[in-house]
Design a protein around this motif. Structure first.
Motif, PDB file in Angstrom:
ATOM      1  N   VAL A 120     -64.394  11.492  -0.720  1.00  0.00           N
ATOM      2  CA  VAL A 120     -63.778  12.212   0.405  1.00  0.00           C
ATOM      3  C   VAL A 120     -63.576  13.670   0.010  1.00  0.00           C
ATOM      4  O   VAL A 120     -63.095  13.960  -1.095  1.00  0.00           O
ATOM      5  N   LEU A 121     -63.912  14.584   0.935  1.00  0.00           N
ATOM      6  CA  LEU A 121     -63.629  16.003   0.749  1.00  0.00           C
ATOM      7  C   LEU A 121     -62.481  16.363   1.686  1.00  0.00           C
ATOM      8  O   LEU A 121     -62.521  16.027   2.874  1.00  0.00           O
ATOM      9  N   VAL A 122     -61.495  17.048   1.163  1.00  0.00           N
ATOM     10  CA  VAL A 122     -60.340  17.426   1.993  1.00  0.00           C
ATOM     11  C   VAL A 122     -60.366  18.935   2.204  1.00  0.00           C
ATOM     12  O   VAL A 122     -60.257  19.714   1.244  1.00  0.00           O
ATOM     13  N   HIS A 123     -60.538  19.319   3.458  1.00  0.00           N
ATOM     14  CA  HIS A 123     -60.581  20.742   3.801  1.00  0.00           C
ATOM     15  C   HIS A 123     -59.177  21.332   3.677  1.00  0.00           C
ATOM     16  O   HIS A 123     -58.186  20.616   3.792  1.00  0.00           O
ATOM     17  N   GLN A 124     -59.144  22.624   3.451  1.00  0.00           N
ATOM     18  CA  GLN A 124     -57.844  23.272   3.282  1.00  0.00           C
ATOM     19  C   GLN A 124     -56.960  23.137   4.526  1.00  0.00           C
ATOM     20  O   GLN A 124     -55.733  23.150   4.437  1.00  0.00           O
ATOM     21  N   ASP A 125     -57.593  22.986   5.674  1.00  0.00           N
ATOM     22  CA  ASP A 125     -56.798  22.830   6.901  1.00  0.00           C
ATOM     23  C   ASP A 125     -56.367  21.386   7.123  1.00  0.00           C
ATOM     24  O   ASP A 125     -55.763  21.069   8.154  1.00  0.00           O
ATOM     25  N   GLY A 126     -56.653  20.509   6.165  1.00  0.00           N
ATOM     26  CA  GLY A 126     -56.180  19.138   6.252  1.00  0.00           C
ATOM     27  C   GLY A 126     -57.202  18.133   6.727  1.00  0.00           C
ATOM     28  O   GLY A 126     -57.000  16.924   6.609  1.00  0.00           O
ATOM     29  N   ARG A 127     -58.282  18.618   7.279  1.00  0.00           N
ATOM     30  CA  ARG A 127     -59.305  17.671   7.730  1.00  0.00           C
ATOM     31  C   ARG A 127     -59.920  16.963   6.527  1.00  0.00           C
ATOM     32  O   ARG A 127     -60.110  17.584   5.477  1.00  0.00           O
ATOM     33  N   PHE A 145     -61.526  23.710  -4.361  1.00  0.00           N
ATOM     34  CA  PHE A 145     -62.895  24.182  -4.599  1.00  0.00           C
ATOM     35  C   PHE A 145     -63.406  24.832  -3.332  1.00  0.00           C
ATOM     36  O   PHE A 145     -62.808  24.682  -2.255  1.00  0.00           O
ATOM     37  N   GLU A 146     -64.504  25.514  -3.478  1.00  0.00           N
ATOM     38  CA  GLU A 146     -65.097  26.190  -2.331  1.00  0.00           C
ATOM     39  C   GLU A 146     -66.493  25.622  -2.075  1.00  0.00           C
ATOM     40  O   GLU A 146     -67.278  25.433  -3.016  1.00  0.00           O
ATOM     41  N   VAL A 147     -66.770  25.377  -0.821  1.00  0.00           N
ATOM     42  CA  VAL A 147     -68.139  25.053  -0.427  1.00  0.00           C
ATOM     43  C   VAL A 147     -68.773  26.345   0.067  1.00  0.00           C
ATOM     44  O   VAL A 147     -68.371  26.892   1.090  1.00  0.00           O
ATOM     45  N   SER A 148     -69.710  26.849  -0.710  1.00  0.00           N
ATOM     46  CA  SER A 148     -70.371  28.100  -0.332  1.00  0.00           C
ATOM     47  C   SER A 148     -71.692  27.783   0.353  1.00  0.00           C
ATOM     48  O   SER A 148     -72.107  26.625   0.440  1.00  0.00           O
ATOM     49  N   GLU A 149     -72.333  28.808   0.815  1.00  0.00           N
ATOM     50  CA  GLU A 149     -73.550  28.572   1.587  1.00  0.00           C
ATOM     51  C   GLU A 149     -74.675  28.014   0.734  1.00  0.00           C
ATOM     52  O   GLU A 149     -75.617  27.416   1.262  1.00  0.00           O
ATOM     53  N   ASP A 150     -74.573  28.219  -0.601  1.00  0.00           N
ATOM     54  CA  ASP A 150     -75.641  27.637  -1.431  1.00  0.00           C
ATOM     55  C   ASP A 150     -75.495  26.118  -1.539  1.00  0.00           C
ATOM     56  O   ASP A 150     -76.417  25.415  -1.920  1.00  0.00           O
ATOM     57  N   GLY A 151     -74.337  25.598  -1.201  1.00  0.00           N
ATOM     58  CA  GLY A 151     -74.168  24.165  -1.032  1.00  0.00           C
ATOM     59  C   GLY A 151     -74.309  23.337  -2.284  1.00  0.00           C
ATOM     60  O   GLY A 151     -74.857  22.235  -2.239  1.00  0.00           O
ATOM     61  N   VAL A 152     -73.804  23.828  -3.408  1.00  0.00           N
ATOM     62  CA  VAL A 152     -73.908  23.051  -4.647  1.00  0.00           C
ATOM     63  C   VAL A 152     -72.541  22.981  -5.329  1.00  0.00           C
ATOM     64  O   VAL A 152     -71.889  24.003  -5.529  1.00  0.00           O
ATOM     65  N   LEU A 153     -72.124  21.755  -5.645  1.00  0.00           N
ATOM     66  CA  LEU A 153     -70.929  21.527  -6.455  1.00  0.00           C
ATOM     67  C   LEU A 153     -71.347  20.783  -7.711  1.00  0.00           C
ATOM     68  O   LEU A 153     -72.358  20.069  -7.703  1.00  0.00           O
ATOM     69  N   VAL A 176     -68.829  25.278   5.493  1.00  0.00           N
ATOM     70  CA  VAL A 176     -68.569  26.206   4.395  1.00  0.00           C
ATOM     71  C   VAL A 176     -67.094  26.590   4.441  1.00  0.00           C
ATOM     72  O   VAL A 176     -66.497  26.660   5.512  1.00  0.00           O
ATOM     73  N   GLY A 177     -66.492  26.786   3.269  1.00  0.00           N
ATOM     74  CA  GLY A 177     -65.102  27.199   3.262  1.00  0.00           C
ATOM     75  C   GLY A 177     -64.331  26.652   2.084  1.00  0.00           C
ATOM     76  O   GLY A 177     -64.914  26.130   1.130  1.00  0.00           O
ATOM     77  N   ASP A 178     -63.017  26.785   2.181  1.00  0.00           N
ATOM     78  CA  ASP A 178     -62.139  26.352   1.085  1.00  0.00           C
ATOM     79  C   ASP A 178     -61.631  24.936   1.320  1.00  0.00           C
ATOM     80  O   ASP A 178     -61.222  24.583   2.437  1.00  0.00           O
ATOM     81  N   TYR A 179     -61.626  24.178   0.249  1.00  0.00           N
ATOM     82  CA  TYR A 179     -61.181  22.784   0.302  1.00  0.00           C
ATOM     83  C   TYR A 179     -60.058  22.597  -0.718  1.00  0.00           C
ATOM     84  O   TYR A 179     -60.028  23.256  -1.760  1.00  0.00           O
ATOM     85  N   SER A 180     -59.163  21.681  -0.403  1.00  0.00           N
ATOM     86  CA  SER A 180     -58.025  21.469  -1.303  1.00  0.00           C
ATOM     87  C   SER A 180     -58.324  20.422  -2.368  1.00  0.00           C
ATOM     88  O   SER A 180     -57.764  20.477  -3.458  1.00  0.00           O
ATOM     89  N   LYS A 227     -67.250  23.783  17.210  1.00  0.00           N
ATOM     90  CA  LYS A 227     -67.123  24.502  15.942  1.00  0.00           C
ATOM     91  C   LYS A 227     -68.453  25.175  15.610  1.00  0.00           C
ATOM     92  O   LYS A 227     -68.808  25.327  14.466  1.00  0.00           O
ATOM     93  N   THR A 228     -69.160  25.496  16.654  1.00  0.00           N
ATOM     94  CA  THR A 228     -70.504  26.001  16.441  1.00  0.00           C
ATOM     95  C   THR A 228     -70.517  27.296  15.654  1.00  0.00           C
ATOM     96  O   THR A 228     -71.527  27.678  15.101  1.00  0.00           O
ATOM     97  N   ASP A 229     -69.366  28.004  15.618  1.00  0.00           N
ATOM     98  CA  ASP A 229     -69.338  29.260  14.885  1.00  0.00           C
ATOM     99  C   ASP A 229     -69.015  29.057  13.413  1.00  0.00           C
ATOM    100  O   ASP A 229     -68.967  30.004  12.644  1.00  0.00           O
ATOM    101  N   THR A 230     -68.755  27.821  13.008  1.00  0.00           N
ATOM    102  CA  THR A 230     -68.464  27.537  11.605  1.00  0.00           C
ATOM    103  C   THR A 230     -69.761  27.248  10.876  1.00  0.00           C
ATOM    104  O   THR A 230     -70.453  26.292  11.213  1.00  0.00           O
ATOM    105  N   PRO A 231     -70.108  28.076   9.907  1.00  0.00           N
ATOM    106  CA  PRO A 231     -71.353  27.791   9.184  1.00  0.00           C
ATOM    107  C   PRO A 231     -71.243  26.492   8.389  1.00  0.00           C
ATOM    108  O   PRO A 231     -70.172  26.154   7.888  1.00  0.00           O
TER     109      PRO A 231
END
Lengths: 354, 254
Positions: free
Chosen positions: B73-80, B198-206, B109-113, B21-25
């Motif tokens: 726990v963080l749940v990614h939009q793809d289910g991970r 929620f979204e995890v953006s590159e600034d990395g703050v929730l 980084v990305g969208d989480y459910s 997944k090296t291309d996933t920031p």
């Protein structure tokens, strides 16, 4: 449980160091009491003041030596007496001029487990090394000039070699003095009271002691544990600052005078409940001569003020109103926190000098 | 509590573990805890002022606020699912460092459910005296109440009118019925909090907000004159705290 001093010889390491100033010291590792090891996080040892046998020996000698005071009549141990749990019997201590200060000398033990790193009754000193600086120059205490003290030590027939052994060839100054004293103070560990032995499964509590523990831990009776620890926090202090309802108005602002925040007025650091039999009188101003007076304060003597801690929940009724039996049993429990081995430890007494 | 534990994130799902997944920031994800009373922000600068109105009609101060969350726990939009390795966090309003926690150094980084956590400790984790940092923080519950740890310590004073303020100690623990001290009845009061997408953006703050007023009003309108101190051994009060906790947390929207 006999405490032993564990020495780690690191002469080869230090001897091979690039710096010719580095002393060949013996690293000293604290033997941590079993109940501390089990229940607490590791003690605070600053990276810039590692403990060595030479540093501790120097610190111990300095602690008991009046050379640090302005007129060379008073040592740290004058107010922090080993036979009194490193506190003293006077309500407030006398300085070298015979003038009393305005606080009771705090007992000294288990200071490496003060994770807030704020010392003194009012938290004005940050770090144990920093704490040792102030009493030497305080006009009401040792009233010395640090530069003169350093010169005195440098001219002494024995101290230069002791500093050399502990810290190398760095010039003697206040920083090295307080580093050595702090190293010694970190060796003052109290962890073998009857209650520690009870936690280790070696002894039983008597019925009054057991009930006293229940009073201590019961939110509807003593509710002491919210500030003073528990069997799971065997420091028997939270090392935090509270207004425990001593006064309706304050002649001593405590933490408030340090922080400048009026919400901190009347707050003082929670003392440990270990070794209470040796550390009378009690409270920051030594107003209570006996433990029963202290218990009576929490039972019937609370005074309201705007900053009184919410944990002093029964202030409207003057206190928690313990029964005479519960008071007596609470006292019996508190005495199980006395550590006679700490009190009589010869390593805590001044060395005989040649 | 100065002791810091290193943080890691574990990928719980095994579906993609072996894939590159090296291309996933990724980002170092920080989570901030905010606090409010109604529309007003609550911070350490506001401690000790009797100013917050309750639904029941009192005003109160917040002088001490500490709470514990676990099993985040963080749940990614793809289910991970990303399980935060640090098993629990103790927040203290008076210690700003504790209000910004790290959820991991390599969080995609990305969208989480959803983000979920347990407020307090589930019984399986609420083990007496086993967490040295919490012992050191004086966070324990007496053995006579089943041992383990506090979930919430909210202390202050309250007034109904102009009388002398009274203390309150809103302490939440596992409920314990001591009607028969030899047969203690314990009931779990820790609860799961689930916050939505929620979204995890590159600034990395929730940022998560604890709405303190909710502890006193929803669904149970808390009467401080009735229940103010000595609530740890109060079985019924503990259950009401759990009920009211359900609406306390939400995403912080400035």
């Amino acid at each position: 449980m006999k405490k032993k001093l564990v020495l780690w010889v690191t002469a080869a390491f230090t001897g091979l160091s690039c710096s010719t100033d580095a002393p060949e010291t013996s690293e000293y590792r604290l033997e941590i009491p079993e109940v501390f090891e089990q229940y607490l996080i590791a003690p605070v040892i600053p990276a810039d003041n590692p403990m060595t046998a030479e540093g501790i020996a120097l610190g111990k000698r300095l602690f008991f030596d009046p050379i640090l005071s302005g007129n060379q009549t008073m040592a740290c141990a004058h107010c922090h007496m080993p036979e009194n749990g490193f506190s003293e019997r006077r309500r407030t201590s006398l300085g070298i001029a015979g003038v009393p200060g305005h606080r009771n000398a705090m007992p000294i033990f288990n200071l490496a487990w003060n994770f807030s790193d704020r010392f003194a009754w009012d938290g004005k000193e940050i770090g144990l090394e920093e704490q040792a600086l102030e009493p030497v120059s305080n006009p009401l205490e040792m009233n010395a000039d640090w530069e003169q003290v350093a010169q005195r030590l440098a001219n002494h027939p024995q101290y230069p070699a002791l500093f050399q052994a502990a810290f190398g060839s760095a010039p003697i100054d206040s920083i090295l003095v307080v580093k050595a004293i702090a190293q010694f103070e970190r060796t003052l560990i109290s962890g073998n009271s009857k209650f520690d032995q009870y936690l280790r499964g070696e002894v039983s509590l008597s019925a009054p002691e057991q009930n006293g523990l229940e009073v201590f831990m019961d939110e509807t009776r003593g509710d002491c544990f919210h500030c003073h620890g528990s069997p799971n926090n065997p420091l028997w202090t939270d090392n935090a600052f509270h207004n425990n309802g001593l006064d309706a108005s304050f002649s001593d602002l405590g933490l408030g005078a340090v922080s400048g925040d009026p919400n901190d007025n009347g707050k003082f650091r929670t003392p440990s409940l270990r070794n209470l039999s040796y550390t009378a009188p009690y409270m920051h101003d030594g107003r209570f001569n006996t433990l029963m007076e202290v218990i009576d304060h929490y039972s019937e003597g609370l005074q309201y003020s705007p900053t009184i801690d919410p944990l002093m929940k029964s202030v409207a009724a003057g206190g928690v109103h313990l029964s005479p039996q519960d008071k007596s049993d609470l006292l019996a429990f508190l005495r199980t926190l006395d550590d006679a081995e700490f009190q009589s430890n010869p390593d805590h007494r001044p060395d005989r000098r040649p | 509590m100065n002791k810091k534990i290193p943080f890691l994130v574990l990928w719980v799902s095994t579906l993609l573990m072996g894939c590159s997944k090296t291309d996933t920031p990724t980002t170092q994800l920080q989570l901030q805890w905010k606090h409010s009373w109604g529309t007003a922000a609550v911070s350490s600068a506001d401690l000790n002022q009797i100013q917050y109105p309750t639904a029941h009609g009192e005003r109160l101060s917040v002088e001490r606020l500490r709470y514990l969350v676990s099993q985040m726990v963080l749940v990614h939009q793809d289910g991970r699912e990303l399980e935060v390795e640090t098993p629990y966090f103790l927040m203290d309003l008076s210690e700003s460092e504790s209000l910004q926690i790290s959820l991991g150094n390599d969080v995609p980084v990305g969208d989480y459910s959803e983000l979920r956590f347990v407020f307090g400790f589930l019984d399986e984790d609420n083990l007496d005296g086993v967490y040295p940092d919490l012992n050191t923080a004086n966070w324990n519950v007496p053995a006579m109440l089943g041992g383990g740890y506090h979930y919430l310590q909210l202390d202050g004073k309250f007034q109904q009118s102009d009388e002398t303020p009274q203390q309150y100690n809103y302490h939440m623990i596992r409920a314990a019925d001591r009607s028969d001290p030899d047969n203690l009845i314990l009931q779990e009061t820790a609860f799961e909090v689930v916050l939505g997408a929620f979204e995890v953006s590159e600034d990395g703050v929730l940022s998560i907000e604890m709405q303190l007023d909710q502890w006193f009003q929803n669904p149970y309108t808390w009467d401080l004159a009735q229940w103010n101190t000595m609530l740890m051994p109060n079985f019924d009060a503990q259950l009401k705290m759990k009920e009211n906790g359900a609406t306390v947390f939400r995403w912080y929207r400035p």
